[in-house]
Design a protein around this motif. Structure first.
Motif, mmCIF file in Angstrom:
data_model
loop_
_atom_site.group_PDB
_atom_site.id
_atom_site.type_symbol
_atom_site.label_atom_id
_atom_site.label_comp_id
_atom_site.label_asym_id
_atom_site.label_seq_id
_atom_site.Cartn_x
_atom_site.Cartn_y
_atom_site.Cartn_z
ATOM 1 N N THR A 1 0.830 -1.197 0.000
ATOM 2 C CA THR A 1 0.000 0.000 0.000
ATOM 3 C C THR A 1 0.864 1.246 0.000
ATOM 4 O OG1 THR A 1 -1.769 -1.176 1.125
ATOM 5 C CG2 THR A 1 -1.834 1.210 1.229
ATOM 6 N N ALA A 2 1.963 1.225 0.734
ATOM 7 C CA ALA A 2 2.877 2.373 0.736
ATOM 8 C C ALA A 2 3.415 2.609 -0.659
ATOM 9 C CB ALA A 2 4.021 2.144 1.724
ATOM 10 N N ALA A 3 3.811 1.548 -1.329
ATOM 11 C CA ALA A 3 4.324 1.688 -2.694
ATOM 12 C C ALA A 3 3.243 2.233 -3.621
ATOM 13 C CB ALA A 3 4.844 0.350 -3.201
ATOM 14 N N ASP A 4 2.008 1.755 -3.470
ATOM 15 C CA ASP A 4 0.903 2.262 -4.292
ATOM 16 C C ASP A 4 0.680 3.752 -4.053
ATOM 17 O OD1 ASP A 4 0.373 -0.181 -5.499
ATOM 18 O OD2 ASP A 4 -1.110 -0.765 -3.997
ATOM 19 N N VAL A 5 0.683 4.153 -2.796
ATOM 20 C CA VAL A 5 0.456 5.562 -2.461
ATOM 21 C C VAL A 5 1.553 6.433 -3.059
ATOM 22 C CG1 VAL A 5 0.404 7.234 -0.559
ATOM 23 C CG2 VAL A 5 -0.875 5.106 -0.371
ATOM 24 N N VAL A 6 2.799 6.019 -2.897
ATOM 25 C CA VAL A 6 3.925 6.793 -3.411
ATOM 26 C C VAL A 6 3.835 6.928 -4.931
ATOM 27 C CG1 VAL A 6 6.437 6.753 -3.731
ATOM 28 C CG2 VAL A 6 5.461 6.296 -1.481
ATOM 29 N N MET A 7 3.411 5.870 -5.599
ATOM 30 C CA MET A 7 3.352 5.878 -7.056
ATOM 31 C C MET A 7 2.047 6.459 -7.606
ATOM 32 S SD MET A 7 6.307 4.940 -7.603
ATOM 33 C CE MET A 7 6.401 4.730 -9.345
ATOM 34 N N GLY A 8 1.161 6.915 -6.716
ATOM 35 C CA GLY A 8 -0.081 7.535 -7.158
ATOM 36 C C GLY A 8 -1.138 6.553 -7.630
ATOM 37 N N ARG A 9 -1.004 5.303 -7.265
ATOM 38 C CA ARG A 9 -1.988 4.284 -7.638
ATOM 39 C C ARG A 9 -3.106 4.257 -6.604
ATOM 40 N NH1 ARG A 9 2.779 0.405 -8.622
ATOM 41 N NH2 ARG A 9 3.355 0.931 -10.740
ATOM 42 N N PRO A 10 -4.278 3.772 -7.000
ATOM 43 C CA PRO A 10 -5.363 3.667 -6.024
ATOM 44 C C PRO A 10 -4.990 2.708 -4.895
ATOM 45 C CG PRO A 10 -6.133 3.144 -8.250
ATOM 46 C CD PRO A 10 -4.643 3.309 -8.320
ATOM 47 N N VAL A 11 -5.378 3.051 -3.704
ATOM 48 C CA VAL A 11 -5.108 2.189 -2.556
ATOM 49 C C VAL A 11 -6.301 1.266 -2.370
ATOM 50 C CG1 VAL A 11 -3.563 3.798 -1.413
ATOM 51 C CG2 VAL A 11 -5.984 3.873 -0.911
ATOM 52 N N PRO A 12 -6.094 0.117 -1.723
ATOM 53 C CA PRO A 12 -7.211 -0.806 -1.473
ATOM 54 C C PRO A 12 -8.311 -0.123 -0.673
ATOM 55 C CG PRO A 12 -5.110 -1.816 -0.901
ATOM 56 C CD PRO A 12 -4.848 -0.377 -1.195
ATOM 57 N N ASP A 13 -9.551 -0.600 -0.868
ATOM 58 C CA ASP A 13 -10.688 -0.042 -0.139
ATOM 59 C C ASP A 13 -10.524 -0.203 1.362
ATOM 60 O OD1 ASP A 13 -11.953 0.720 -2.477
ATOM 61 O OD2 ASP A 13 -13.093 -1.151 -2.632
ATOM 62 N N THR A 14 -10.004 -1.351 1.772
ATOM 63 C CA THR A 14 -9.799 -1.609 3.180
ATOM 64 C C THR A 14 -8.316 -1.461 3.476
ATOM 65 O OG1 THR A 14 -11.540 -3.248 3.063
ATOM 66 C CG2 THR A 14 -10.194 -3.252 5.041
ATOM 67 N N PRO A 15 -7.957 -0.444 4.268
ATOM 68 C CA PRO A 15 -6.527 -0.274 4.567
ATOM 69 C C PRO A 15 -6.002 -1.449 5.377
ATOM 70 C CG PRO A 15 -7.847 1.233 5.884
ATOM 71 C CD PRO A 15 -8.792 0.520 4.958
ATOM 72 N N PRO A 16 -4.738 -1.785 5.178
ATOM 73 C CA PRO A 16 -4.146 -2.861 5.969
ATOM 74 C C PRO A 16 -4.054 -2.439 7.430
ATOM 75 C CG PRO A 16 -2.484 -1.795 4.615
ATOM 76 C CD PRO A 16 -3.805 -1.184 4.258
ATOM 77 N N PRO A 17 -3.901 -3.415 8.335
ATOM 78 C CA PRO A 17 -3.769 -3.053 9.751
ATOM 79 C C PRO A 17 -2.569 -2.150 9.950
ATOM 80 C CG PRO A 17 -3.355 -5.414 9.381
ATOM 81 C CD PRO A 17 -3.755 -4.832 8.068
ATOM 82 N N SER A 18 -2.709 -1.233 10.879
ATOM 83 C CA SER A 18 -1.603 -0.301 11.112
ATOM 84 C C SER A 18 -0.441 -1.004 11.787
ATOM 85 C CB SER A 18 -2.065 0.874 11.965
ATOM 86 O OG SER A 18 -2.455 0.408 13.228
ATOM 87 N N CYS A 19 0.736 -0.479 11.576
ATOM 88 C CA CYS A 19 1.953 -1.091 12.116
ATOM 89 C C CYS A 19 2.248 -0.536 13.489
ATOM 90 C CB CYS A 19 3.123 -0.810 11.179
ATOM 91 S SG CYS A 19 2.816 -1.455 9.538
#
Length: 112
Positions: free
Chosen positions: A94-112
């Motif tokens: 998801t971090a890579a998607d966000v950085v690259m401007g791609r859509p993120v999944p509807d359900t965010p992954p659990p926080s770290c």
């Protein structure tokens, strides 16, 4: 500024940068894949044997991976066992998607 067209906020960018930096080493990639595939905690000696580098080098790499929470350490007596932190590793794509401007999944992954 529109969030989708502007840069990430500084704190998020710094967090993601630390993740990318932690994985910017071939030995650390080997360790992460080893632990992810093992699905069980491993001692440093076993990791050393698998990646074929010295104990002090593996320990230094494990420290970097633990700092960004990709691996977790469990102490059992005098032995330290390392395992993959599935929750944080799930955040990485998801971090890579966000950085690259791609859509993120509807359900965010659990926080770290």
């Amino acid at each position: 500024m529109n969030m989708e067209s502007g840069p990430l906020d500084r704190a998020t960018a710094a967090e993601y940068a630390s993740w990318f930096k932690a994985l910017a080493d071939a030995t650390r990639i080997q360790i992460v894949t080893l632990l992810a595939r093992a699905r069980t905690p491993m001692a440093v000696k076993d990791i050393v044997d698998a990646v074929e580098v010295g104990q002090s080098t593996v320990s230094a790499h494990l420290k970097v991976l633990a700092e960004v929470r990709f691996v977790l350490v469990e102490h059992r007596g005098t032995t330290s066992l390392y395992r993959i932190n599935d929750a944080c590793v799930a955040c990485f794509p998801t971090a890579a998607d966000v950085v690259m401007g791609r859509p993120v999944p509807d359900t965010p992954p659990p926080s770290c």
